[in-house]
Each structure stands twice: as C-alpha cells, then as structure tokens.
Design a protein around this motif. Structure first.
Motif, PDB file in Angstrom:
ATOM      1  N   GLU A 256       0.824  -1.212   0.000  1.00 25.63           N
ATOM      2  CA  GLU A 256       0.000   0.000   0.000  1.00 25.63           C
ATOM      3  C   GLU A 256       0.856   1.260   0.000  1.00 25.63           C
ATOM      4  OE1 GLU A 256      -2.617  -0.506   3.310  1.00 25.63           O
ATOM      5  OE2 GLU A 256      -4.114  -1.494   2.066  1.00 25.63           O
TER       6      GLU A 256
ATOM      7  N   ALA B 181      -8.621   0.512   1.347  1.00 25.62           N
ATOM      8  CA  ALA B 181      -7.946   1.649   1.977  1.00 25.62           C
ATOM      9  C   ALA B 181      -8.919   2.737   2.404  1.00 25.62           C
ATOM     10  CB  ALA B 181      -6.895   2.228   1.031  1.00 25.62           C
TER      11      ALA B 181
ATOM     12  N   ASP C 143      -9.998   1.996   5.791  1.00 26.65           N
ATOM     13  CA  ASP C 143      -8.962   1.710   6.789  1.00 26.65           C
ATOM     14  C   ASP C 143      -8.035   2.916   6.984  1.00 26.65           C
ATOM     15  OD1 ASP C 143      -6.988   0.669   8.421  1.00 26.65           O
ATOM     16  OD2 ASP C 143      -6.251  -0.781   6.938  1.00 26.65           O
TER      17      ASP C 143
ATOM     18  N   SER D 281      -4.289   2.518   6.654  1.00 24.03           N
ATOM     19  CA  SER D 281      -3.696   2.187   5.367  1.00 24.03           C
ATOM     20  C   SER D 281      -2.864   3.357   4.834  1.00 24.03           C
ATOM     21  CB  SER D 281      -4.803   1.851   4.366  1.00 24.03           C
ATOM     22  OG  SER D 281      -4.289   1.828   3.052  1.00 24.03           O
TER      23      SER D 281
ATOM     24  N   HIS E 184      -4.917   5.308   2.383  1.00 25.74           N
ATOM     25  CA  HIS E 184      -6.177   5.879   2.859  1.00 25.74           C
ATOM     26  C   HIS E 184      -6.333   7.359   2.514  1.00 25.74           C
ATOM     27  CE1 HIS E 184      -9.692   6.402   5.427  1.00 25.74           C
ATOM     28  NE2 HIS E 184      -9.084   7.442   5.968  1.00 25.74           N
TER      29      HIS E 184
END
Length: 182
Positions: free
Chosen positions: A51, A106, A109, A112, A115
């Motif tokens: 990520e 994402a 979250d 993340s 995000h």
C-alpha cells in the motif's frame, strides 16, 4: 534523503510504475526489486508495504484527479462536469489494473498508507456531486461514498473481458440514475 537513496527511490518508482501498468497492482514486490536490480530489502526500506508503494505511485495521479474536480467545480454545467470527472476516474482506474481492491479497502482503513489519497479522491468527487445536487441536476439522495462505489463498480466491469463491451452503455445507465432528467 541522501542522493544515492533518492536515486534508488526514483528508480524503484519508475520500475514499479511500469510493472503496475503491465502486470497490475498485484505485481510481486520481489519482481519489482529484481527488475530494479536492487535487493528486496532496499525496496521494503523505501516502501514497507504494498500500500505504501501504491500510494507513492498513485498519489500524484489522485492529486491530479482531485485538482481536475476542483477545476470542474467552477463549470457552469454541473451535471456535465460531474460526468467528465467520473469518466476520467473510471478510465484511470481501468488503466491501472487491480487497484480497485486496494483502493476500496484503503478507503475504509485509516491505518492504510493509501487511505489519505483515496479519501482526497472521494472528497473531490463528493464536492462535484454536491454542487450538481445544489444545482438540481443530480439526485439528492446520493452521497460521496456511494458515488465512489459506483466508480469502482463501473471500473471493475471494464476489467472483466466478458463485460467490458457493455461498460460504456452501463456508464450511461448509471449516469442517468445519478443525474436528474431535465
């Protein structure tokens, strides 16, 4: 960042961007490191998670798409502005095969690495939607999260060979559902 570390970082991003476009978002981190001719540890030092790498690769594009939404917020025809932006975001996500799943995860979250970029993109679209709603050209019972879901659904259809030929028609069907008839 030291000059050699910056050079490695930029080189990794360049290789990863090419791999993302060729193989999709689930490209192996080990393959990226091998193609960049660095150890996998070097890759993980710069990008501790997939990520984090995706965020570094996509952040500027997401910022560009959010900037495009801000520009379109000044358009006289709010319904057309919303549709132009939707088409661009869907085309972008389609071109970056496999990013939908990480994006959708994402957005939910906050921990993340991806995000914040996804939230910025969703917020930009929600702003266009609210403007079209205020103008009376978009249905009032839709929110930014639902718009983001529709984008993901339409982009996903484009990724499916059996459904891709219907994607343009379904975009028009969804656009007709989002916008109010004149």
């Amino acid at each position: 960042m030291r000059a050699d570390a910056k050079k490695n970082y930029d080189h990794l991003l360049s290789i990863a961007q090419k791999a993302l476009l060729e193989q999709g978002a689930d490209v192996s981190m080990r393959d990226i490191a091998r193609q960049a001719d660095v150890g996998v540890g070097t890759l993980y030092r710069h990008f501790p998670t997939r990520e984090a790498l995706l965020d570094a690769l996509l952040r500027s594009s997401f910022d560009d798409l959010a900037g495009k939404a801000n520009e379109l917020n000044g358009a006289a025809e709010t319904d057309k502005a919303l549709l132009v932006w939707l088409e661009e975001v869907i085309a972008f996500t389609h071109a970056h095969r496999g990013i939908l799943e990480p994006m959708m995860s994402a957005i939910e979250d906050p921990a993340s690495a991806l995000h914040e970029s996804c939230v910025r993109l969703k917020t930009a679209g929600a702003s266009l939607l609210r403007r079209a709603q205020a103008d009376g050209t978009a249905r009032p019972d839709l929110d930014g999260a639902e718009l983001f879901d529709l984008i993901a659904a339409l982009a996903w259809l484009r990724e499916q060979p059996a459904h891709a030929q219907r994607a343009a028609r379904l975009f028009n069907v969804v656009a007709g559902a989002v916008l109010k008839a004149p």
